[in-house]
Design a protein around this motif. Structure first.
Motif, PDB file in Angstrom:
ATOM      1  N   LYS A  13     -65.069 -11.120  10.974  1.00 54.04           N
ATOM      2  CA  LYS A  13     -63.955 -11.405  12.111  1.00 54.04           C
ATOM      3  C   LYS A  13     -62.858 -11.810  11.092  1.00 54.04           C
ATOM      4  O   LYS A  13     -61.875 -11.589  11.353  1.00 54.04           O
ATOM      5  CB  LYS A  13     -64.563 -12.463  12.859  1.00 54.04           C
ATOM      6  CG  LYS A  13     -65.628 -12.145  13.956  1.00 54.04           C
ATOM      7  CD  LYS A  13     -66.067 -13.096  14.860  1.00 54.04           C
ATOM      8  CE  LYS A  13     -66.990 -12.701  15.804  1.00 54.04           C
ATOM      9  NZ  LYS A  13     -67.627 -13.784  16.405  1.00 54.04           N
ATOM     10  N   TYR A  16     -61.473  -8.810   9.367  1.00 50.41           N
ATOM     11  CA  TYR A  16     -60.985  -7.629  10.417  1.00 50.41           C
ATOM     12  C   TYR A  16     -59.727  -6.763  10.124  1.00 50.41           C
ATOM     13  O   TYR A  16     -59.650  -5.601  10.241  1.00 50.41           O
ATOM     14  CB  TYR A  16     -61.349  -8.042  11.852  1.00 50.41           C
ATOM     15  CG  TYR A  16     -61.277  -6.756  12.751  1.00 50.41           C
ATOM     16  CD1 TYR A  16     -62.568  -6.128  12.966  1.00 50.41           C
ATOM     17  CD2 TYR A  16     -60.318  -6.424  13.544  1.00 50.41           C
ATOM     18  CE1 TYR A  16     -62.695  -5.166  13.891  1.00 50.41           C
ATOM     19  CE2 TYR A  16     -60.259  -5.367  14.478  1.00 50.41           C
ATOM     20  CZ  TYR A  16     -61.780  -4.761  14.674  1.00 50.41           C
ATOM     21  OH  TYR A  16     -61.781  -3.725  15.686  1.00 50.41           O
ATOM     22  N   LYS A  24     -63.025  -0.556  10.622  1.00 51.29           N
ATOM     23  CA  LYS A  24     -63.232  -1.465  11.692  1.00 51.29           C
ATOM     24  C   LYS A  24     -64.169  -0.670  12.820  1.00 51.29           C
ATOM     25  O   LYS A  24     -64.839  -1.572  13.487  1.00 51.29           O
ATOM     26  CB  LYS A  24     -61.849  -1.230  12.579  1.00 51.29           C
ATOM     27  CG  LYS A  24     -60.553  -1.904  11.894  1.00 51.29           C
ATOM     28  CD  LYS A  24     -59.375  -2.028  12.505  1.00 51.29           C
ATOM     29  CE  LYS A  24     -58.322  -3.132  11.835  1.00 51.29           C
ATOM     30  NZ  LYS A  24     -57.138  -3.094  12.609  1.00 51.29           N
ATOM     31  N   THR A  25     -64.410   0.516  12.597  1.00 51.04           N
ATOM     32  CA  THR A  25     -65.446   0.910  13.798  1.00 51.04           C
ATOM     33  C   THR A  25     -66.685   0.458  13.335  1.00 51.04           C
ATOM     34  O   THR A  25     -67.661   0.132  13.979  1.00 51.04           O
ATOM     35  CB  THR A  25     -65.510   2.515  13.520  1.00 51.04           C
ATOM     36  OG1 THR A  25     -64.174   3.250  14.115  1.00 51.04           O
ATOM     37  CG2 THR A  25     -66.657   3.133  14.279  1.00 51.04           C
ATOM     38  N   ASN A  28     -66.968  -3.217  14.048  1.00 46.08           N
ATOM     39  CA  ASN A  28     -67.357  -3.280  15.707  1.00 46.08           C
ATOM     40  C   ASN A  28     -68.587  -3.170  16.069  1.00 46.08           C
ATOM     41  O   ASN A  28     -69.327  -4.039  16.985  1.00 46.08           O
ATOM     42  CB  ASN A  28     -66.190  -2.471  16.470  1.00 46.08           C
ATOM     43  CG  ASN A  28     -64.757  -2.760  16.411  1.00 46.08           C
ATOM     44  OD1 ASN A  28     -64.262  -3.647  16.170  1.00 46.08           O
ATOM     45  ND2 ASN A  28     -63.889  -1.528  16.625  1.00 46.08           N
ATOM     46  N   ASN A  32     -70.818  -6.432  17.934  1.00 42.04           N
ATOM     47  CA  ASN A  32     -71.168  -6.389  19.236  1.00 42.04           C
ATOM     48  C   ASN A  32     -72.692  -5.996  19.231  1.00 42.04           C
ATOM     49  O   ASN A  32     -73.164  -6.337  20.426  1.00 42.04           O
ATOM     50  CB  ASN A  32     -70.469  -5.090  19.643  1.00 42.04           C
ATOM     51  CG  ASN A  32     -69.138  -5.678  19.967  1.00 42.04           C
ATOM     52  OD1 ASN A  32     -68.777  -6.597  20.384  1.00 42.04           O
ATOM     53  ND2 ASN A  32     -68.229  -4.667  19.559  1.00 42.04           N
ATOM     54  N   LYS A 222     -62.234 -10.093  18.859  1.00 42.64           N
ATOM     55  CA  LYS A 222     -62.286  -8.822  19.522  1.00 42.64           C
ATOM     56  C   LYS A 222     -62.721  -9.159  21.052  1.00 42.64           C
ATOM     57  O   LYS A 222     -63.866  -9.693  21.367  1.00 42.64           O
ATOM     58  CB  LYS A 222     -63.062  -7.899  19.020  1.00 42.64           C
ATOM     59  CG  LYS A 222     -63.443  -6.474  19.597  1.00 42.64           C
ATOM     60  CD  LYS A 222     -64.273  -5.868  18.663  1.00 42.64           C
ATOM     61  CE  LYS A 222     -64.745  -4.486  19.612  1.00 42.64           C
ATOM     62  NZ  LYS A 222     -63.750  -3.593  20.148  1.00 42.64           N
TER      63      LYS A 222
END
Length: 274
Positions: A13, A16, A24-25, A28, A32, A222
């Motif tokens: 984070k 980021y 970033k893909t 992410n 998550n 995010k």
């Protein structure tokens, strides 16, 4: 390399904004993800449509020797957040935001904004959606201190009050994204009328500078604006509390407070006579 609880996710984070679109893909996915299975470089590369070399470069950019070291620490990290420990995830997220707010506070800016509020004839707080709720909270808190303030969360009233603003007015605009159309239109009109504009946002874009006299930056994570896990307005409220504290320590505050108290006592005396 030594690691502490939640270090991997905090690392992702904090870095980021420095990542490329491909990175970033990848970030992410790991932010998550809640599963510890099928985390081989091959399976993740296929799932994200990236190369295994990209995963290796991503891991090194995050400070690890390679993907194997990254995934080893990552698996230890997320194993702590099972269903029985979900409250820890919420508390840690709040703590991350609180720590970030602390680092981002500009004391000189807070003094300047507090001075603008105490020397204004009128203050309007603009906010749409959940930001409108915070605008109302700001209104109630500062009104008790004797400030001539009003909160607005309706697009039509934002336009009208922006048109009525002048050089003695201060506009506080709240927008996490910094792209809320109604807010940007309102502060643009107010600014053209000579009003002072203060924006509270997580958007670091330079285009906001032309609309605002002061930009109070807040941290974000995010999907914070969606409010899926915690209140999206939490960092805004922290900054407002800091500003509130600076406000009550200004010289002008004591004058407005005295005036408010005199008015309240007069009202109470008249009620007794009735």
């Amino acid at each position: 390399m030594q690691y502490s609880d939640n270090t991997v996710l905090k690392n992702l984070k904090s870095r980021y904004d420095q990542f490329t679109n491909v990175e970033k893909t990848i970030a992410n996915f790991f932010i998550n993800n809640k599963e510890t299975t099928k985390l081989s470089s091959k399976s993740i590369a296929e799932k994200l449509f990236v190369s295994e070399a990209s995963l290796s470069r991503f891991s090194k950019k995050c400070g690890y020797k390679g993907f194997r070291e990254f995934i080893f620490e990552y698996e230890k990290n997320i194993s702590k957040y099972n269903k029985e420990e979900i409250s820890n995830l919420v508390i840690n997220t709040y703590q991350d935001l609180l720590d970030s707010c602390h680092r981002m506070i500009d004391q000189e800016q807070m003094k300047k904004v507090a001075h603008l509020l105490t020397t204004s004839n009128r203050v309007c707080v603009f906010g749409m959606g959940s930001s409108g709720i915070v605008a109302e909270e700001i209104n109630l808190r500062f009104m008790r201190l004797g400030l001539n303030i009003e909160s607005v969360h309706d697009s039509h009233r934002i336009k009208m009050l922006s048109s009525l603003a002048n050089k003695d007015s201060v506009i506080i605009a709240i927008s996490l994204s910094g792209t809320t159309k109604e807010i940007l239109q309102g502060i643009s009109i107010a600014k053209s009328n000579g009003a002072k504009v203060i924006m509270i946002t997580s958007n670091r874009s330079f285009h906001l500078v032309s609309f605002c006299d002061e930009i109070i930056l807040i941290p974000t994570i995010k999907d914070l604006e969606a409010g899926d896990c915690i209140s999206p307005q939490f960092p805004v409220l922290i900054m407002v509390d800091v500003l509130y504290t600076y406000f009550i320590n200004t010289e002008c505050y004591y004058k407005t407070k005295l005036s408010t108290l005199n008015g309240l006592f007069k009202f109470e005396d008249e009620s007794i006579l009735i």
